[in-house]
Write a protein that holds these residues in place. Structure first.
Motif, PDB file in Angstrom:
ATOM      1  N   ALA A 282      99.161  90.617  27.056  1.00 10.49           N
ATOM      2  CA  ALA A 282      98.339  89.465  28.063  1.00 10.49           C
ATOM      3  C   ALA A 282      96.745  89.952  28.109  1.00 10.49           C
ATOM      4  O   ALA A 282      95.963  89.417  27.685  1.00 10.49           O
ATOM      5  CB  ALA A 282      98.807  89.544  29.474  1.00 10.49           C
ATOM      6  N   ALA A 283      96.556  91.370  28.168  1.00 11.16           N
ATOM      7  CA  ALA A 283      95.160  92.055  28.117  1.00 11.16           C
ATOM      8  C   ALA A 283      94.361  91.727  27.055  1.00 11.16           C
ATOM      9  O   ALA A 283      93.293  91.299  26.791  1.00 11.16           O
ATOM     10  CB  ALA A 283      95.392  93.373  28.498  1.00 11.16           C
ATOM     11  N   LEU A 284      95.150  92.099  26.087  1.00 15.35           N
ATOM     12  CA  LEU A 284      94.352  91.817  24.433  1.00 15.35           C
ATOM     13  C   LEU A 284      94.136  90.164  24.362  1.00 15.35           C
ATOM     14  O   LEU A 284      93.065  89.823  23.739  1.00 15.35           O
ATOM     15  CB  LEU A 284      95.330  92.138  23.234  1.00 15.35           C
ATOM     16  CG  LEU A 284      95.564  93.702  23.102  1.00 15.35           C
ATOM     17  CD1 LEU A 284      96.612  94.142  22.164  1.00 15.35           C
ATOM     18  CD2 LEU A 284      94.253  94.255  22.769  1.00 15.35           C
ATOM     19  N   ALA A 285      95.058  89.345  24.706  1.00 15.36           N
ATOM     20  CA  ALA A 285      94.627  88.092  24.769  1.00 15.36           C
ATOM     21  C   ALA A 285      93.517  87.521  25.352  1.00 15.36           C
ATOM     22  O   ALA A 285      92.640  86.795  25.190  1.00 15.36           O
ATOM     23  CB  ALA A 285      96.045  86.972  24.923  1.00 15.36           C
ATOM     24  N   LEU A 286      93.426  88.050  26.654  1.00 16.82           N
ATOM     25  CA  LEU A 286      92.309  87.823  27.509  1.00 16.82           C
ATOM     26  C   LEU A 286      90.993  88.415  26.802  1.00 16.82           C
ATOM     27  O   LEU A 286      89.786  87.354  27.228  1.00 16.82           O
ATOM     28  CB  LEU A 286      92.458  88.138  28.978  1.00 16.82           C
ATOM     29  CG  LEU A 286      91.541  87.806  29.951  1.00 16.82           C
ATOM     30  CD1 LEU A 286      91.828  86.310  30.363  1.00 16.82           C
ATOM     31  CD2 LEU A 286      91.633  88.498  31.413  1.00 16.82           C
ATOM     32  N   VAL A 287      90.963  89.330  26.419  1.00 19.94           N
ATOM     33  CA  VAL A 287      89.851  90.022  25.568  1.00 19.94           C
ATOM     34  C   VAL A 287      89.355  88.864  24.679  1.00 19.94           C
ATOM     35  O   VAL A 287      88.313  88.666  24.418  1.00 19.94           O
ATOM     36  CB  VAL A 287      89.908  91.367  25.310  1.00 19.94           C
ATOM     37  CG1 VAL A 287      88.690  91.771  24.526  1.00 19.94           C
ATOM     38  CG2 VAL A 287      90.399  92.421  26.444  1.00 19.94           C
ATOM     39  N   VAL A 323      79.368  89.552  25.693  1.00 21.46           N
ATOM     40  CA  VAL A 323      79.154  90.853  26.791  1.00 21.46           C
ATOM     41  C   VAL A 323      80.386  90.829  27.790  1.00 21.46           C
ATOM     42  O   VAL A 323      81.035  91.770  28.147  1.00 21.46           O
ATOM     43  CB  VAL A 323      77.706  90.745  27.491  1.00 21.46           C
ATOM     44  CG1 VAL A 323      77.678  91.844  28.675  1.00 21.46           C
ATOM     45  CG2 VAL A 323      76.743  90.736  26.695  1.00 21.46           C
ATOM     46  N   SER A 324      80.649  89.400  28.193  1.00 22.28           N
ATOM     47  CA  SER A 324      81.773  89.482  29.031  1.00 22.28           C
ATOM     48  C   SER A 324      83.008  89.909  28.445  1.00 22.28           C
ATOM     49  O   SER A 324      84.039  90.652  29.109  1.00 22.28           O
ATOM     50  CB  SER A 324      81.943  88.024  29.601  1.00 22.28           C
ATOM     51  OG  SER A 324      83.173  87.765  30.514  1.00 22.28           O
ATOM     52  N   ALA A 325      83.267  89.630  27.149  1.00 22.00           N
ATOM     53  CA  ALA A 325      84.570  90.092  26.395  1.00 22.00           C
ATOM     54  C   ALA A 325      84.475  91.469  26.521  1.00 22.00           C
ATOM     55  O   ALA A 325      85.733  92.083  26.462  1.00 22.00           O
ATOM     56  CB  ALA A 325      84.384  89.318  25.115  1.00 22.00           C
ATOM     57  N   LEU A 326      83.509  92.046  26.147  1.00 21.52           N
ATOM     58  CA  LEU A 326      83.375  93.686  26.175  1.00 21.52           C
ATOM     59  C   LEU A 326      83.729  94.164  27.691  1.00 21.52           C
ATOM     60  O   LEU A 326      84.554  95.179  27.763  1.00 21.52           O
ATOM     61  CB  LEU A 326      81.990  94.099  25.592  1.00 21.52           C
ATOM     62  CG  LEU A 326      81.602  93.992  24.287  1.00 21.52           C
ATOM     63  CD1 LEU A 326      79.969  94.443  24.040  1.00 21.52           C
ATOM     64  CD2 LEU A 326      82.744  94.620  23.249  1.00 21.52           C
TER      65      LEU A 326
END
Length: 429
Positions: A282-287, A323-326
């Motif tokens: 789930a974390a990888l998907a949100l990134v 930037v938000s993705a990072l």
């Protein structure tokens, strides 16, 4: 929910909220939608104050006040639009009467902007976003999941109905309303990511993440471009799956360990490996890491911004999204790395050094004591160490596993969903 108590009460309101959300989604005109919107606030409030603690009562009141304030802004806009529209029934392209609205452009634009801020309160858009980080930490995990994944999207739906089905996208294209809307959305994206990065309380961090991620959707809608709208609608679906999984993971961790801060989750991956693997997906998907679904929606959002004629926002939007993705990787992936690869504390190192310096006789005595402790623990059926795997119950793992698997499956096979949202975008733009 068994450990939270009052299950019948919770699931009763849960079903009522489900019915109200269905009515909200199927509303055929602006008045019916507004009534369901208000009813949704009233029926979802008891889920926030479920524990009846002082914190939950104050958070529920905050949620109520912010939602009502936003709803009154929406009601003001309805009164104005009623005067200059043929009908308040939703129609593709809008229902404004050119004869009645001529000469009243400034007033109508002001009313639309007030409605954007008002309905944006439910979506967590700045400046009416503060209820989210207050409500999520005190609400039960299932309530947090539905509030972040579904209820926050009610604000998005209301905005879509107003902009694309009442006013019409062409009416606000190139006006100060569009640029103001994009500014608020990008500000919320960056602000939410920064606040989530600094937050130490796990569920509060996820709440700030919702503030940021739902504004991805609002930015895609504000671009007024088919690709941007496709990305926004895709992110509505993907974020609902991802954030529901993340909040359920947080609830399972709190249920099993009682830990609420991210600093206390060192080594959690060794104790609860299955749960943490679901969290990792789930974390990888949100990134937005391919092949997970978050990459698809963010690609369309960036494409929509780059192809639209929106001036400086054509390049500023994708930069802030990146930037938000990072920052998202910073506040989510660090939990994964610390969970599976915990850092060795200085105190542990000192103990190892002291043990190396001790005499062989002392070491033998300690080993005998450890063996005796282990035997006593086995007799009492109590583990001698806390490193034993104690994963979440199967009833918790199954729904979390399904949601996590869908983030990967929809990332690999998004074709049908993309076709569906493309038809919607083509009908209104």
């Amino acid at each position: 929910m068994k450990h939270e108590g009052r299950q019948r009460q919770f699931f009763g309101f849960y079903l009522i909220v489900f019915g109200v959300l269905m009515a909200l989604s199927l509303s055929g005109n602006l008045v019916t939608m507004y009534l369901c919107y208000e009813l949704m606030t009233i029926t979802s409030m008891p889920m926030v104050l479920h524990s009846r603690s002082h914190e939950s009562i104050m958070a529920a009141l905050k949620y109520l006040f912010y939602s009502m304030c936003g709803a009154y802004c929406g009601l003001f806009g309805i009164f104005v639009l009623y005067e200059y529209s043929d009908t308040l029934t939703f129609m593709e392209g809008g229902v404004l009467n050119p004869t009645l609205s001529s000469g009243q452009t400034t007033l109508i634009l002001a009313a639309v902007f007030v409605m954007l801020i008002g309905f944006g309160a439910k979506a967590g858009m700045f400046p009416l976003h503060a209820w989210l980080p207050a409500a999520h930490p005190v609400a039960p995990a299932p309530a947090s999941a539905v509030m972040s994944g579904i209820i926050a999207k009610a604000g998005v739906l209301a905005i879509i109905r107003v902009v694309y089905y009442i006013v019409g996208a062409d009416f606000i294209r190139g006006t100060w309303v569009q640029y103001g809307w994009m500014t608020l959305a990008l500000l919320t994206i960056f602000m939410g990511s920064m606040l989530a990065f600094r937050e130490k309380v796990f569920k509060k961090r996820l709440a700030y993440s919702t503030v940021s991620q739902v504004s991805y959707v609002l930015f895609g809608l504000a671009v007024l471009d088919p690709a941007g709208m496709e990305g926004a609608l895709l992110h509505v679906v993907f974020h609902a799956l991802i954030k529901s999984a993340l909040f359920l993971v947080a609830g399972a961790i709190i249920f099993k360990t009682g830990e609420t801060n991210v600093d206390q989750l060192e080594g959690i991956g060794k104790k609860m490996p299955k749960l943490m693997w679901c969290y990792t997906f789930a974390a990888l998907a949100l990134v937005g890491i391919p092949p997970f679904c978050g990459f698809i929606s963010k690609w369309y959002l960036a494409e929509g911004a780059l192809t639209a004629d929106i001036g400086v926002f054509s390049w500023l939007g994708p930069i802030i999204l990146l930037v938000s993705a990072l920052l998202t990787a910073g506040y989510l992936i660090t939990i994964v790395t610390n969970g599976f690869f915990p850092k060795i504390k200085k105190s542990d190192k000192k103990e190892e050094e002291l043990e190396d310096k001790e005499k062989p006789e002392a070491l033998e005595e300690k080993e005998e004591e450890k063996e005796e402790t282990a035997v006593e623990a086995q007799e009492k059926e109590v583990p001698a160490t806390d490193t034993k795997k104690t994963d979440a119950p199967l009833g918790m793992l199954i729904p979390i596993g399904i949601l996590s698997a869908l983030t990967l499956i929809l990332g690999i096979f998004p074709g049908q969903l993309i076709s569906f949202v493309s038809e919607i975008a083509a009908s209104v733009l």
